[in-house]
Scaffold this motif. Structure first.
Motif, PDB file in Angstrom:
ATOM      1  N   LEU A  94       0.832  -1.200   0.000  1.00 21.29           N
ATOM      2  CA  LEU A  94       0.000   0.000   0.000  1.00 21.29           C
ATOM      3  C   LEU A  94       0.869   1.253   0.000  1.00 21.29           C
ATOM      4  O   LEU A  94       0.679   2.169  -0.814  1.00 21.29           O
ATOM      5  CB  LEU A  94      -0.916  -0.024   1.224  1.00 21.29           C
ATOM      6  CG  LEU A  94      -1.691   1.244   1.578  1.00 21.29           C
ATOM      7  CD1 LEU A  94      -2.640   1.634   0.463  1.00 21.29           C
ATOM      8  CD2 LEU A  94      -2.448   1.044   2.887  1.00 21.29           C
ATOM      9  N   ARG A  98       1.531   4.232  -2.948  1.00 24.18           N
ATOM     10  CA  ARG A  98       1.351   5.655  -2.675  1.00 24.18           C
ATOM     11  C   ARG A  98       2.633   6.440  -2.952  1.00 24.18           C
ATOM     12  O   ARG A  98       2.579   7.580  -3.432  1.00 24.18           O
ATOM     13  CB  ARG A  98       0.906   5.874  -1.227  1.00 24.18           C
ATOM     14  CG  ARG A  98      -0.495   5.391  -0.901  1.00 24.18           C
ATOM     15  CD  ARG A  98      -1.535   5.846  -1.917  1.00 24.18           C
ATOM     16  NE  ARG A  98      -1.462   7.258  -2.232  1.00 24.18           N
ATOM     17  CZ  ARG A  98      -2.212   8.190  -1.659  1.00 24.18           C
ATOM     18  NH1 ARG A  98      -3.089   7.864  -0.740  1.00 24.18           N
ATOM     19  NH2 ARG A  98      -2.091   9.443  -2.013  1.00 24.18           N
ATOM     20  N   HIS A 105      -7.373   3.117  -3.200  1.00 27.47           N
ATOM     21  CA  HIS A 105      -8.633   3.221  -2.487  1.00 27.47           C
ATOM     22  C   HIS A 105      -8.892   1.929  -1.711  1.00 27.47           C
ATOM     23  O   HIS A 105      -8.244   0.909  -1.934  1.00 27.47           O
ATOM     24  CB  HIS A 105      -9.780   3.461  -3.477  1.00 27.47           C
ATOM     25  CG  HIS A 105      -9.528   4.566  -4.455  1.00 27.47           C
ATOM     26  ND1 HIS A 105      -9.674   5.891  -4.125  1.00 27.47           N
ATOM     27  CD2 HIS A 105      -9.097   4.541  -5.747  1.00 27.47           C
ATOM     28  CE1 HIS A 105      -9.367   6.644  -5.169  1.00 27.47           C
ATOM     29  NE2 HIS A 105      -9.016   5.849  -6.166  1.00 27.47           N
ATOM     30  N   ALA A 106      -9.860   1.994  -0.805  1.00 29.96           N
ATOM     31  CA  ALA A 106     -10.330   0.804  -0.097  1.00 29.96           C
ATOM     32  C   ALA A 106     -11.780   0.562  -0.468  1.00 29.96           C
ATOM     33  O   ALA A 106     -12.545   1.508  -0.665  1.00 29.96           O
ATOM     34  CB  ALA A 106     -10.214   0.983   1.410  1.00 29.96           C
ATOM     35  N   PHE A 128      -5.615   5.944   2.270  1.00 27.04           N
ATOM     36  CA  PHE A 128      -6.391   5.827   1.044  1.00 27.04           C
ATOM     37  C   PHE A 128      -6.847   7.178   0.508  1.00 27.04           C
ATOM     38  O   PHE A 128      -7.203   8.078   1.270  1.00 27.04           O
ATOM     39  CB  PHE A 128      -7.619   4.942   1.287  1.00 27.04           C
ATOM     40  CG  PHE A 128      -7.287   3.553   1.735  1.00 27.04           C
ATOM     41  CD1 PHE A 128      -6.673   2.667   0.866  1.00 27.04           C
ATOM     42  CD2 PHE A 128      -7.574   3.142   3.025  1.00 27.04           C
ATOM     43  CE1 PHE A 128      -6.368   1.378   1.283  1.00 27.04           C
ATOM     44  CE2 PHE A 128      -7.274   1.868   3.458  1.00 27.04           C
ATOM     45  CZ  PHE A 128      -6.662   0.982   2.574  1.00 27.04           C
ATOM     46  N   ALA A 131     -11.959   5.849   0.967  1.00 29.27           N
ATOM     47  CA  ALA A 131     -12.334   4.592   1.615  1.00 29.27           C
ATOM     48  C   ALA A 131     -13.828   4.393   1.393  1.00 29.27           C
ATOM     49  O   ALA A 131     -14.652   5.146   1.911  1.00 29.27           O
ATOM     50  CB  ALA A 131     -12.007   4.624   3.102  1.00 29.27           C
TER      51      ALA A 131
END
Length: 206
Positions: A94, A98, A105-106, A128, A131
């Protein structure tokens, strides 16, 4: 189409979610088996994930099943112990995405209060771009509506999205909508998929 955003499920992708293991450890396997056979605890949790009150639904279920009242209340009172441990390699992936400015995103089946509790404990949940939390959306995976809502919010077609989820049904629905979906079985497989899609190098995905 080029992947333009990566979407993570949370439970069993970033944080292990195995309530049975918590109960085996705290009350013993025999008691846990008896309780899960008698009470639809995952159905109870689905109600929370659909946006009903976290404590209200769990305590209501406990009162309706007095033989297991204490144990059921633990689902709420010891929730952070149920939602553990963190899957460290997935969290590194993750952060690696980034660091390369890949939109991340989640999309998660999660209650409103329980997600707020998790955000206060797991810093990476603040990472995120968006989310998508089922409790706020009032719909849970694998209902196609939740995937449609993600597409509409991001203004992206399914083939621009790469999505990791641990449940076959959730992956199947994503695939049916044209998403690039990965069945998460272990973080190395997810790392390999991110490398194969050209989003990370092997070194970045280690």
């Amino acid at each position: 189409m080029t992947i333009r955003a990566v979407i993570f499920d949370i439970g069993n992708v970033l944080i292990e979610w195995q309530p049975e293991r918590f109960y085996d450890r705290t009350v013993g396997e025999a008691r846990r088996r008896e309780m899960f056979a008698a009470v639809n605890l995952h159905g109870m949790n689905d109600r929370v994930d659909l946006g009903e009150g976290f404590r209200d639904i769990i305590y209501e279920t406990a009162e309706a099943n007095p033989a297991f009242r204490t144990e059921i209340r633990m689902w709420h009172d010891h929730w952070l112990e149920l939602a553990n441990p963190v899957i460290d390699h997935s969290v590194r992936l993750l952060h690696a995405l980034r660091a390369k400015d890949v939109p991340v995103h989640a999309l998660t089946n999660f209650g409103i209060e329980s997600y707020d509790l998790a955000k206060g404990h797991f810093d990476f949940l603040h990472t995120f771009d968006t989310a998508f939390v089922s409790g706020h959306m009032k719909v849970i995976k694998p209902d196609p509506q939740i995937y449609r809502m993600v597409e509409d919010t991001l203004n992206l077609p399914g083939d621009a999205l790469l999505f990791a989820d641990d449940r076959h049904a959730n992956v199947a629905t994503a695939n049916a909508r044209g998403w690039n979906a990965h069945l998460f079985e272990h973080p190395q497989g997810w790392a390999d998929r991110l490398v194969s899609e050209g989003l990370l190098t092997a070194a970045e995905a280690a």
